[in-house]
Scaffold this active site. Structure first.
Site, mmCIF file in Angstrom:
data_model
loop_
_atom_site.group_PDB
_atom_site.id
_atom_site.type_symbol
_atom_site.label_atom_id
_atom_site.label_comp_id
_atom_site.label_asym_id
_atom_site.label_seq_id
_atom_site.Cartn_x
_atom_site.Cartn_y
_atom_site.Cartn_z
ATOM 1 N N LYS A 14 0.824 -1.214 0.000
ATOM 2 C CA LYS A 14 0.000 0.000 0.000
ATOM 3 C C LYS A 14 0.863 1.271 0.000
ATOM 4 O O LYS A 14 0.608 2.198 -0.761
ATOM 5 C CB LYS A 14 -0.925 0.039 1.237
ATOM 6 C CG LYS A 14 -1.900 -1.127 1.315
ATOM 7 C CD LYS A 14 -2.933 -0.935 2.425
ATOM 8 C CE LYS A 14 -2.356 -0.932 3.825
ATOM 9 N NZ LYS A 14 -1.781 -2.206 4.274
ATOM 10 N N ARG A 91 -10.090 0.344 8.406
ATOM 11 C CA ARG A 91 -9.662 -1.015 8.749
ATOM 12 C C ARG A 91 -10.768 -1.799 9.443
ATOM 13 O O ARG A 91 -10.568 -2.972 9.772
ATOM 14 C CB ARG A 91 -8.455 -0.940 9.678
ATOM 15 C CG ARG A 91 -7.112 -1.016 8.963
ATOM 16 C CD ARG A 91 -6.048 -0.817 10.010
ATOM 17 N NE ARG A 91 -4.804 -1.467 9.746
ATOM 18 C CZ ARG A 91 -3.712 -0.859 9.288
ATOM 19 N NH1 ARG A 91 -3.754 0.417 8.964
ATOM 20 N NH2 ARG A 91 -2.597 -1.520 9.151
ATOM 21 N N ARG A 130 11.330 -5.855 5.595
ATOM 22 C CA ARG A 130 11.171 -4.442 5.921
ATOM 23 C C ARG A 130 11.627 -4.172 7.353
ATOM 24 O O ARG A 130 12.256 -3.155 7.638
ATOM 25 C CB ARG A 130 9.705 -4.023 5.749
ATOM 26 C CG ARG A 130 9.498 -2.531 5.961
ATOM 27 C CD ARG A 130 8.091 -2.097 5.665
ATOM 28 N NE ARG A 130 7.154 -2.533 6.679
ATOM 29 C CZ ARG A 130 5.833 -2.352 6.609
ATOM 30 N NH1 ARG A 130 5.309 -1.777 5.548
ATOM 31 N NH2 ARG A 130 5.036 -2.757 7.560
ATOM 32 N N ARG A 136 11.196 -1.004 11.973
ATOM 33 C CA ARG A 136 9.852 -0.752 12.511
ATOM 34 C C ARG A 136 9.553 -1.727 13.640
ATOM 35 O O ARG A 136 9.718 -2.937 13.483
ATOM 36 C CB ARG A 136 8.822 -0.910 11.385
ATOM 37 C CG ARG A 136 8.099 0.385 11.090
ATOM 38 C CD ARG A 136 7.130 0.207 9.978
ATOM 39 N NE ARG A 136 5.869 -0.389 10.426
ATOM 40 C CZ ARG A 136 4.741 -0.306 9.747
ATOM 41 N NH1 ARG A 136 4.707 0.339 8.615
ATOM 42 N NH2 ARG A 136 3.649 -0.870 10.194
ATOM 43 N N ARG A 147 -0.855 -9.066 13.536
ATOM 44 C CA ARG A 147 -1.418 -8.079 12.600
ATOM 45 C C ARG A 147 -2.168 -8.770 11.458
ATOM 46 O O ARG A 147 -3.190 -8.282 10.994
ATOM 47 C CB ARG A 147 -0.304 -7.189 12.051
ATOM 48 C CG ARG A 147 0.192 -6.189 13.091
ATOM 49 C CD ARG A 147 1.581 -5.708 12.782
ATOM 50 N NE ARG A 147 1.654 -4.924 11.570
ATOM 51 C CZ ARG A 147 2.761 -4.787 10.835
ATOM 52 N NH1 ARG A 147 3.888 -5.401 11.196
ATOM 53 N NH2 ARG A 147 2.752 -4.053 9.774
HETATM 54 P P1 AMP Z 1 0.295 0.561 9.051
HETATM 55 O O1 AMP Z 1 1.456 1.494 8.938
HETATM 56 O O2 AMP Z 1 -0.877 0.967 8.199
HETATM 57 O O3 AMP Z 1 0.685 -0.878 8.850
HETATM 58 O O4 AMP Z 1 -0.231 0.675 10.560
HETATM 59 C C1 AMP Z 1 0.587 0.315 11.664
HETATM 60 C C2 AMP Z 1 -0.268 0.173 12.907
HETATM 61 O O5 AMP Z 1 -0.912 1.419 13.207
HETATM 62 C C3 AMP Z 1 -1.417 -0.841 12.828
HETATM 63 O O6 AMP Z 1 -0.975 -2.158 13.083
HETATM 64 C C4 AMP Z 1 -2.367 -0.315 13.902
HETATM 65 O O7 AMP Z 1 -1.887 -0.619 15.206
HETATM 66 C C5 AMP Z 1 -2.222 1.197 13.725
HETATM 67 N N1 AMP Z 1 -3.215 1.698 12.729
HETATM 68 C C6 AMP Z 1 -2.938 2.282 11.523
HETATM 69 N N2 AMP Z 1 -4.080 2.600 10.875
HETATM 70 C C7 AMP Z 1 -5.089 2.237 11.690
HETATM 71 C C8 AMP Z 1 -6.515 2.263 11.580
HETATM 72 N N3 AMP Z 1 -7.120 2.747 10.495
HETATM 73 N N4 AMP Z 1 -7.240 1.787 12.625
HETATM 74 C C9 AMP Z 1 -6.648 1.304 13.732
HETATM 75 N N5 AMP Z 1 -5.319 1.214 13.894
HETATM 76 C C10 AMP Z 1 -4.534 1.668 12.885
#
Ligand code: AMP
Length: 194
Positions: A14, A91, A130, A136, A147
């Site tokens: 993404k 999400r 990654r 990260r 996740r």
């Molecule tokens: P990402 O960078 O999109 O993989 O997001 C990393 C983490 O941020 C996720 O595993 C969640 O803990 C939190 N997070 C990001 N976007 C959301 C969302 N829309 N709703 C809830 N938690 C989020």
């Protein structure tokens, strides 16, 4: 104005494809994960709350996440007019409902949902890679597994929701980055010209 949701499991590409979309269409990119990581880096109250959930591989509660997103939109009215790429949001079904309402209040809508399909083994491999490169905190095997489970239980049902709305475009997320982007571009241009 053209609003895109880029949708898929963690590691489906993404963020990478969002970069290409920004360059090609000049859209405003909102990655909720990036917004949260920025808060953590700055040591804000929100960052402190968010880091607990992120490190545990869980989602930030809907109410909180929805208000964070709305604040980003409120603070960037000019950029919003260019059209937005929503990356990592929604999400949950609750978030999808909130996004619809939020955009309707602004006289706009989600125009297309780009869903990136990548098999699970490949996702794990990409995320571990990654993790080594970016450091990260949530890209370790234990958190990755959590996740992915969260994705299957809470996020992937949204796919049917958007298929029913007739705006879901399934994209094969395996192959060269440029090749995948060509498929995304065709899906967007097709819809744009309708
Ligand atoms: P990402 O960078 O999109 O993989 O997001 C990393 C983490 O941020 C996720 O595993 C969640 O803990 C939190 N997070 C990001 N976007 C959301 C969302 N829309 N709703 C809830 N938690 C989020």
């Amino acid at each position: 104005m053209f609003n895109i949701v880029i949708f898929g499991a963690p590691g489906s590409g993404k963020g990478t494809q969002s970069e290409y979309l920004i360059n090609h269409y000049g859209l405003f990119h909102i990655s909720t994960g990036d917004v949260l990581r920025d808060h953590i880096k700055r040591g804000t109250e929100l960052g402190k709350i968010a880091s607990g959930y992120i490190n545990d591989g869980k989602l930030i509660p809907d109410d909180l996440m929805i208000s964070i997103l709305e604040k980003v939109l409120d603070e960037n009215p000019e950029k919003e007019k260019q059209g937005v790429i929503f990356d990592g949001f929604p999400r949950t079904t609750e978030q999808a409902k909130a996004l619809k309402e939020m955009l309707a209040r602004r006289g706009s809508k989600v125009d297309i949902v780009i869903g990136l399909d990548v098999p699970e083994e490949e996702l794990v491999e990409r995320l571990l890679k990654r993790g080594k490169e970016s450091g990260r905190s949530d890209d370790n095997l234990e958190t990755i597994k959590k996740r992915l489970a969260v994705y299957h239980n809470q996020t992937s049902p949204l796919r049917d929701h958007y298929v029913d709305e007739g705006i879901y475009a399934a994209i094969n997320g395996i192959g060269s980055i440029e090749g995948i982007f060509e498929d995304i571009k065709s899906a967007i241009d097709n819809r744009h010209n309708k």
